[in-house]
Design a protein around this motif. Structure first.
Motif, PDB file in Angstrom:
ATOM      1  N   LEU A 249       0.796  -1.236  -0.121  1.00  0.00           N
ATOM      2  CA  LEU A 249      -0.163  -0.025   0.026  1.00  0.00           C
ATOM      3  C   LEU A 249       0.671   1.299   0.005  1.00  0.00           C
ATOM      4  N   ASN A 250       2.095   1.180   1.063  1.00  0.00           N
ATOM      5  CA  ASN A 250       3.002   2.379   0.810  1.00  0.00           C
ATOM      6  C   ASN A 250       3.632   2.645  -0.527  1.00  0.00           C
ATOM      7  N   LEU A 251       3.762   1.526  -1.186  1.00  0.00           N
ATOM      8  CA  LEU A 251       4.382   1.827  -2.684  1.00  0.00           C
ATOM      9  C   LEU A 251       3.192   2.305  -3.697  1.00  0.00           C
ATOM     10  N   ALA A 252       1.836   1.677  -3.382  1.00  0.00           N
ATOM     11  CA  ALA A 252       0.837   2.099  -4.478  1.00  0.00           C
ATOM     12  C   ALA A 252       0.577   3.510  -4.163  1.00  0.00           C
ATOM     13  N   VAL A 253       0.770   4.396  -2.792  1.00  0.00           N
ATOM     14  CA  VAL A 253       0.363   5.519  -2.649  1.00  0.00           C
ATOM     15  C   VAL A 253       1.555   6.325  -3.518  1.00  0.00           C
ATOM     16  N   PHE A 254       2.496   6.221  -3.572  1.00  0.00           N
ATOM     17  CA  PHE A 254       3.769   6.680  -4.094  1.00  0.00           C
ATOM     18  C   PHE A 254       3.366   6.847  -5.579  1.00  0.00           C
ATOM     19  N   LEU A 255       2.967   5.539  -6.047  1.00  0.00           N
ATOM     20  CA  LEU A 255       2.983   5.195  -7.423  1.00  0.00           C
ATOM     21  C   LEU A 255       1.811   6.152  -8.003  1.00  0.00           C
ATOM     22  N   LEU A 256       0.599   6.264  -7.199  1.00  0.00           N
ATOM     23  CA  LEU A 256      -0.460   6.839  -7.500  1.00  0.00           C
ATOM     24  C   LEU A 256      -0.310   8.372  -7.356  1.00  0.00           C
ATOM     25  N   VAL A 257       0.581   8.820  -6.514  1.00  0.00           N
ATOM     26  CA  VAL A 257       0.667  10.486  -6.490  1.00  0.00           C
ATOM     27  C   VAL A 257       1.858  10.692  -7.502  1.00  0.00           C
ATOM     28  N   GLY A 258       2.877   9.899  -7.510  1.00  0.00           N
ATOM     29  CA  GLY A 258       3.945  10.188  -8.422  1.00  0.00           C
ATOM     30  C   GLY A 258       3.586  10.229 -10.040  1.00  0.00           C
ATOM     31  N   LYS A 259       2.521   9.332 -10.213  1.00  0.00           N
ATOM     32  CA  LYS A 259       2.230   8.983 -11.679  1.00  0.00           C
ATOM     33  C   LYS A 259       0.939  10.090 -12.074  1.00  0.00           C
ATOM     34  N   THR A 260       0.141  10.423 -11.155  1.00  0.00           N
ATOM     35  CA  THR A 260      -1.073  11.281 -11.441  1.00  0.00           C
ATOM     36  C   THR A 260      -1.011  12.460 -10.534  1.00  0.00           C
ATOM     37  N   SER A 261      -1.672  12.742  -9.342  1.00  0.00           N
ATOM     38  CA  SER A 261      -1.508  13.752  -8.433  1.00  0.00           C
ATOM     39  C   SER A 261      -2.123  13.390  -7.363  1.00  0.00           C
ATOM     40  N   ALA A 262      -1.806  14.188  -6.179  1.00  0.00           N
ATOM     41  CA  ALA A 262      -2.384  14.027  -4.869  1.00  0.00           C
ATOM     42  C   ALA A 262      -4.041  14.192  -4.970  1.00  0.00           C
ATOM     43  N   LEU A 263      -4.514  14.930  -5.782  1.00  0.00           N
ATOM     44  CA  LEU A 263      -5.837  15.452  -6.080  1.00  0.00           C
ATOM     45  C   LEU A 263      -6.478  14.017  -6.461  1.00  0.00           C
ATOM     46  N   THR A 264      -5.890  13.220  -7.293  1.00  0.00           N
ATOM     47  CA  THR A 264      -6.510  12.318  -7.848  1.00  0.00           C
ATOM     48  C   THR A 264      -6.688  11.101  -6.898  1.00  0.00           C
ATOM     49  N   MET A 265      -5.698  11.028  -5.959  1.00  0.00           N
ATOM     50  CA  MET A 265      -5.628  10.060  -4.642  1.00  0.00           C
ATOM     51  C   MET A 265      -6.984  10.474  -3.919  1.00  0.00           C
ATOM     52  N   ASN A 266      -7.187  11.714  -3.721  1.00  0.00           N
ATOM     53  CA  ASN A 266      -8.320  12.155  -2.912  1.00  0.00           C
ATOM     54  C   ASN A 266      -9.762  11.846  -3.503  1.00  0.00           C
ATOM     55  N   VAL A 267      -9.896  11.947  -4.774  1.00  0.00           N
ATOM     56  CA  VAL A 267     -11.194  11.367  -5.581  1.00  0.00           C
ATOM     57  C   VAL A 267     -11.205  10.103  -5.394  1.00  0.00           C
ATOM     58  N   ALA A 268      -9.992   9.039  -5.660  1.00  0.00           N
ATOM     59  CA  ALA A 268     -10.165   7.714  -5.743  1.00  0.00           C
ATOM     60  C   ALA A 268     -10.625   7.599  -4.362  1.00  0.00           C
ATOM     61  N   GLY A 269     -10.007   8.180  -3.092  1.00  0.00           N
ATOM     62  CA  GLY A 269     -10.461   7.833  -1.902  1.00  0.00           C
ATOM     63  C   GLY A 269     -11.831   7.710  -1.558  1.00  0.00           C
ATOM     64  N   VAL A 270     -12.527   8.744  -2.337  1.00  0.00           N
ATOM     65  CA  VAL A 270     -14.076   9.021  -2.046  1.00  0.00           C
ATOM     66  C   VAL A 270     -14.692   7.697  -2.571  1.00  0.00           C
ATOM     67  N   VAL A 271     -14.135   7.387  -3.714  1.00  0.00           N
ATOM     68  CA  VAL A 271     -14.895   5.724  -4.463  1.00  0.00           C
ATOM     69  C   VAL A 271     -14.601   4.801  -3.354  1.00  0.00           C
ATOM     70  N   LYS A 272     -13.388   4.650  -2.954  1.00  0.00           N
ATOM     71  CA  LYS A 272     -13.137   3.453  -2.012  1.00  0.00           C
ATOM     72  C   LYS A 272     -13.955   3.642  -0.759  1.00  0.00           C
ATOM     73  N   ASP A 273     -14.221   4.677  -0.271  1.00  0.00           N
ATOM     74  CA  ASP A 273     -15.052   4.681   0.975  1.00  0.00           C
ATOM     75  C   ASP A 273     -16.302   4.150   0.603  1.00  0.00           C
ATOM     76  N   TRP A 274     -17.023   4.697  -0.845  1.00  0.00           N
ATOM     77  CA  TRP A 274     -18.324   4.082  -0.996  1.00  0.00           C
ATOM     78  C   TRP A 274     -18.347   2.390  -0.954  1.00  0.00           C
ATOM     79  N   LEU A 275     -17.014   2.092  -1.738  1.00  0.00           N
ATOM     80  CA  LEU A 275     -17.009   0.460  -1.744  1.00  0.00           C
ATOM     81  C   LEU A 275     -16.887  -0.093  -0.255  1.00  0.00           C
ATOM     82  N   LEU A 276     -16.182   0.504   0.467  1.00  0.00           N
ATOM     83  CA  LEU A 276     -16.048   0.053   1.919  1.00  0.00           C
ATOM     84  C   LEU A 276     -17.433  -0.078   2.640  1.00  0.00           C
TER      85      LEU A 276
END
Length: 350
Positions: A249-276
């Protein structure tokens, strides 16, 4: 294919890669949360020792990071003096240890769905602490947005069927410490030009996090574990795979933020929350009330608006930077032409 086709292929490839990074992060984050809940919940695996579980994660991550940096030389370590390490990295390790300890402890008392609803307060905490440390400026519109998010979470908490005050306090504490850690990373590391990738971050931060966790562990969990040692057998498969997921997960965070943006991770986090929330309700059979969903829906809209505002601000900043670059380039061209003109005039006079 022409240039237009090649460009289209490149855009499509980037979109596919971005969605792949998002999917990997959502899957690993989802897995770690559910796995931790399974281990810590008294009705499931029944091993309610959040400090011990977090220490296992940190020991595992520290070992892999050390092997990658020192043994296999896969990553170059960042040059840090002892003073910089103690003043910049150690405080972040302390905050990280508190955030992980409290967030894992909350799984013992609260449902997965309700914890995700409480995590919607993260932008509120980050913004408030950013103002406190003068990293963000106060804006009435943004604060109104934060109040709307807070109201939504309050409604969700009011509608929670299995509300536990101690569990809520633990999760809110975890949010505050995590938000403080994110702000302090900007102040103590980023502002000083220190950029750590996930391996070097774990290499430096995880050992200090492990050391800080050892202090409460000796007084809180060690005596209980010592009494139960005869009846407990360490399951290397369970804790090994759980720790591996945490490391990935630590590696995936870097991969997501490094290759996209922190904002993308925030938006993805909302999707993850609804799934959970859906998983918690349908599989774990946690109770999710209509008032829960209404409150979280309100908070969700607030978080969505906040992310949209940040995206517009980033675009405006990028456009301003491009205009400045264009102006500087135009200025250089004018200077060069002016210099050429003077040279030619001097030649003719000669």
């Amino acid at each position: 294919m022409g240039k237009g086709g090649a460009l289209s292929d490149g855009v499509v490839k980037n979109i596919i890669l971005s969605y792949t990074y998002v999917a990997i992060w959502i899957f690993l984050s989802f897995t770690v949360i559910v796995y931790n809940k399974y281990i810590l919940d008294k009705k499931l695996y029944n091993w309610p020792f959040p400090i011990s579980l977090t220490m296992i994660h940190m020991a595992f991550c520290s070992s892999l990071a050390f092997a990658a940096v020192r043994l296999f030389k896969l990553v170059e370590p960042v040059s840090l003096s002892r003073r910089v390490y103690l003043s910049s990295v150690v405080p972040i390790g302390a905050l990280y240890s508190l955030s992980l300890w409290l967030s894992n402890s909350a799984y013992i008392y609260l449902s997965v769905s309700f914890i995700q609803m409480l995590k919607a307060l993260m932008p509120v905490a980050v913004y408030s602490i950013g103002i406190l440390f003068k990293k963000d400026g106060y804006k009435t519109s943004t604060m109104s947005n934060m109040l709307a998010i807070s109201l939504g979470v309050a409604i969700a908490a009011y509608g929670e069927a299995k509300y536990d005050s101690w569990g809520v306090l633990l999760q809110l504490g975890a949010v505050v410490f995590e938000a403080t850690r994110l702000v302090m990373i900007q102040i103590l590391l980023t502002s000083k030009g220190i950029n750590l990738n996930p391996i070097t971050s774990l290499y430096y931060v995880a050992p200090s996090c492990l050391a800080f966790l050892a202090i409460p562990w000796v007084f809180v969990e060690y005596p209980v574990l010592r009494q139960q040692s005869s009846g407990f057998h360490f399951d290397f498969v369970i804790f090994g795979t759980n720790s591996l997921c945490a490391f990935a997960l630590n590696l995936a965070v870097f991969l997501l933020v490094g290759k996209t943006s922190a904002l993308t991770m925030n938006v993805a986090g909302v999707v993850k929350d609804w799934l959970l929330i859906a998983f918690s309700w349908s599989v774990i059979k946690d109770t999710v009330t209509p008032l829960n969903l209404f409150g979280y829906g309100l908070a969700f809209l607030g978080v969505g608006y906040y992310n949209h505002s940040k995206l517009l601000a980033l675009k405006a900043k990028e456009a301003q930077k491009n205009m400045q670059s264009a102006d500087e380039e135009a200025g250089k061209l004018l200077d060069e032409r002016g210099g050429d003109g003077k040279g030619k005039k001097g030649d003719s006079q000669a």
